[in-house]
Design an enzyme around this catalytic site. Structure first.
Site, PDB file in Angstrom:
ATOM      1  N   GLU A   1       9.098   1.221  11.271  1.00  0.00           N
ATOM      2  CA  GLU A   1      10.279   2.241  11.308  1.00  0.00           C
ATOM      3  C   GLU A   1       9.661   3.699  11.221  1.00  0.00           C
ATOM      4  O   GLU A   1       8.896   4.052  10.296  1.00  0.00           O
ATOM      5  CB  GLU A   1      11.044   2.111  10.098  1.00  0.00           C
ATOM      6  CG  GLU A   1      12.434   3.061  10.045  1.00  0.00           C
ATOM      7  CD  GLU A   1      12.082   4.446   9.467  1.00  0.00           C
ATOM      8  OE1 GLU A   1      12.266   5.165  10.263  1.00  0.00           O
ATOM      9  OE2 GLU A   1      12.003   4.669   8.210  1.00  0.00           O
TER      10      GLU A   1
ATOM     11  N   LYS B   1       0.763  -1.134  -0.103  1.00  0.00           N
ATOM     12  CA  LYS B   1      -0.214  -0.011  -0.011  1.00  0.00           C
ATOM     13  C   LYS B   1       0.830   1.227   0.017  1.00  0.00           C
ATOM     14  O   LYS B   1       1.606   1.549   1.085  1.00  0.00           O
ATOM     15  CB  LYS B   1      -1.002   0.168   1.038  1.00  0.00           C
ATOM     16  CG  LYS B   1      -2.015   1.151   0.867  1.00  0.00           C
ATOM     17  CD  LYS B   1      -2.702   1.545   2.390  1.00  0.00           C
ATOM     18  CE  LYS B   1      -2.045   2.580   3.043  1.00  0.00           C
ATOM     19  NZ  LYS B   1      -2.256   4.097   2.052  1.00  0.00           N
TER      20      LYS B   1
ATOM     21  N   CYS C   1      13.048  11.191   8.083  1.00  0.00           N
ATOM     22  CA  CYS C   1      12.963  10.666   9.200  1.00  0.00           C
ATOM     23  C   CYS C   1      14.281  10.735  10.083  1.00  0.00           C
ATOM     24  O   CYS C   1      14.281  10.809  11.173  1.00  0.00           O
ATOM     25  CB  CYS C   1      12.386   9.135   9.278  1.00  0.00           C
ATOM     26  SG  CYS C   1      13.418   7.970   8.291  1.00  0.00           S
TER      27      CYS C   1
ATOM     28  N   GLU D   1       8.944  16.414  15.962  1.00  0.00           N
ATOM     29  CA  GLU D   1       9.528  16.146  14.524  1.00  0.00           C
ATOM     30  C   GLU D   1       8.668  17.134  13.516  1.00  0.00           C
ATOM     31  O   GLU D   1       7.218  17.023  13.357  1.00  0.00           O
ATOM     32  CB  GLU D   1       9.071  14.632  14.038  1.00  0.00           C
ATOM     33  CG  GLU D   1      10.000  14.512  12.568  1.00  0.00           C
ATOM     34  CD  GLU D   1       9.475  12.831  12.311  1.00  0.00           C
ATOM     35  OE1 GLU D   1      10.487  12.513  11.685  1.00  0.00           O
ATOM     36  OE2 GLU D   1       8.484  12.324  12.539  1.00  0.00           O
TER      37      GLU D   1
END
Length: 502
Positions: free
Chosen positions: A272, A196, A306, A405
């Site tokens: 992750e 996906k 990331c 973040e």
């Protein structure tokens, strides 16, 4: 599109090539491109200018059921799961070759869909994906099972078996790279996969499905379902006949997927997730090299990374000098059109992410951080979302921009005086994905690398490594590992067989 013999050399040539693209937007199930069962589609847009690229199949729970049934039947048939590893290797190597043969088209699709600079997709994303697929294929016929050290009357065997049906959910910031990180080991070990892609960057995943079939991958082994996470992602997470879910994305979504696992069949869930990575510069470092790397660490891929070195920890005695060097290095990341080969930083993915960056910049100013450079949007191309490389100093560990973040080109500079203080600041985070250390003191480098809680630590470099080393995080940056031989373990069960020889 037939692959061009000549690589476009400027923005106009890339735009002309883009205009000639015939973009496939359907799902891929059981070896065929198909519409969503509902017939619904949704648009994917070009971040460079906000224009629609294509209508994409909008798959939902019914499509998930169909794909899972196909994947399960294919897995149980053994057409792939029981194929000799050497044969699987040949098909995956051919798959990698086809990715390389379609370099220009795939790189352009990735740049159009994600706003990434075409120079990066040509030099990094597409070659890296091919390398991952090839490396995984080459590795699989060199992985041996084990014989336990028993006495003469017994035989103990430890064998690896594929898990079965793997659902892979990948993000929008590195859609091609993370897809390859999932597909390579999951396919090499004999699993069937349902991929996906992120709903706003599905194009390269859809393209790869056709290339995998052309390479010889049996029908039903790889199925690609574009669609929204709120319905399709949830359906995959809760599905009772999916054995493993592997995900790259936000920590918030990762927690939700873990809950889905517990609510369903306890499917293995490998995550992750996010990061707020410290990049630590000591006074004895090569400051010019460190400054160039610090700019790259936060402004590469528009900061939508990331592992971005979004917390720059600088020894106080060199802070003024080093911040000036970083600000100078930031100038080469002036935002530009993603299809311009000279562009080093492209467009943010969409309005929502642009608004997020604006929010955090305002929050930094509100909480007392000093703006060194940037802090403003750039009107590079009408309809696109561009933001200046932004550097804050006088940031403290309690400020929002030092803790959350941002996923954009915003750097927070925090000063320290001692090695112990630097370590404490570095580890003061819910995340533990990556870290950089800049020093010419060998002992300090080893001590810091040992004691920082992060899955990847780079000493006198940033973003270092290749397919041979594992990638993943500590704490709320996730679990499991992509890349390296360790990634193969995620997609296998270990079976112990004990035989009485008497």
């Amino acid at each position: 599109m037939k692959e061009e013999n000549n690589i476009p050399q400027n923005l106009q040539e890339w735009q002309a090539l883009a205009a000639s693209l015939k973009i496939e937007g359907r799902a891929f199930i059981n070896g065929e491109y198909v519409d969503a069962l509902s017939g619904e589609t949704r648009a994917t847009y070009n971040p460079a200018n906000g224009e629609e690229l294509a209508q994409i199949a909008s798959c939902g729970p019914q499509d998930a059921d169909l794909a899972v049934n196909v994947a399960r039947e294919t897995f149980e048939s053994g057409v792939w799961s029981k194929m000799p590893p050497m044969q699987r290797k040949k098909i995956l190597v051919r798959f990698a070759e086809l990715i390389e043969e379609h370099l220009v088209e795939i790189a352009l699709l990735e740049s159009l869909d994600a706003g990434k600079p075409i120079g990066d997709t040509m030099a990094v994303d597409v070659p890296g994906a091919a390398t991952t697929i090839r490396w995984s294929g080459e590795a699989i016929d060199k992985i041996y099972d084990e014989v336990a050290p028993t006495g003469p009357g017994e035989l103990g065997l430890v064998t690896r078996m594929p898990l079965g049906v793997v659902a892979a959910i990948v993000p929008w910031n590195f859609p091609l790279s993370t897809t390859a990180w999932k597909l390579g080991p999951a396919l090499a070990t004999g699993n069937s996969v349902i991929l996906k892609p992120a709903s706003n960057t599905p194009l390269t995943a859809i393209k790869l499905a056709g290339l995998a079939k052309k390479a010889g991958l049996p029908d039903g082994v790889l199925n690609v379902l574009p669609g929204p996470g709120s319905s399709l992602g949830k359906a995959l997470g809760l599905h009772m006949d999916i054995d493993c879910l592997t995900f790259t994305g936000s920590t918030e979504v990762g927690k939700t997927l873990t809950e889905y696992s517990g609510q369903s069949n306890l499917k293995r869930t490998f995550l992750e997730l996010g990061g707020k990575s410290p990049n630590i510069v000591f006074a004895d470092a090569d400051l010019d090299k460190a400054a160039d790397a610090a700019a790259l660490a936060i402004f590469y891929n528009q900061g939508e990374t990331c592992t971005a070195g979004s917390r720059l920890l600088v020894e106080k005695s060199i802070a003024d000098e080093f911040i000036q060097k970083v600000s100078k290095a930031a100038e080469r990341f002036k935002p530009g059109h993603p299809q311009d080969p000279n562009t080093a930083m492209g467009a943010l993915i969409d309005r929502s992410q642009f608004d997020t960056v604006e929010f955090y910049v305002a929050k930094g100013l509100e909480q007392g951080a000093q703006l060194v450079c940037g802090g403003q949007p750039v009107d590079e191309v009408a309809g696109g979302y561009y933001y200046e490389p932004t550097v804050f100093r006088n940031v403290t560990g309690e400020m929002t921009i030092a803790r959350e973040e941002i996923f954009g080109p915003v750097l927070s500079v925090i000063e320290f005086e001692t090695e112990e203080e630097a370590l404490a600041i570095a580890n003061d985070s819910i995340y533990g994905l990556a870290a950089g250390i800049w020093t010419n003191n060998l002992g300090r480098a080893h001590r810091m690398a040992r004691d920082i809680y992060a899955g990847s630590v780079w000493v006198n470099n940033y973003f270092g490594g290749d397919i041979t080393v594992p990638f993943g995080g500590f704490k709320q940056s996730g679990n499991g590992r992509d890349k390296s031989l360790h990634a193969l373990d995620k997609y296998c069960e270990l079976k112990s067989t004990w035989i009485d020889l008497s």
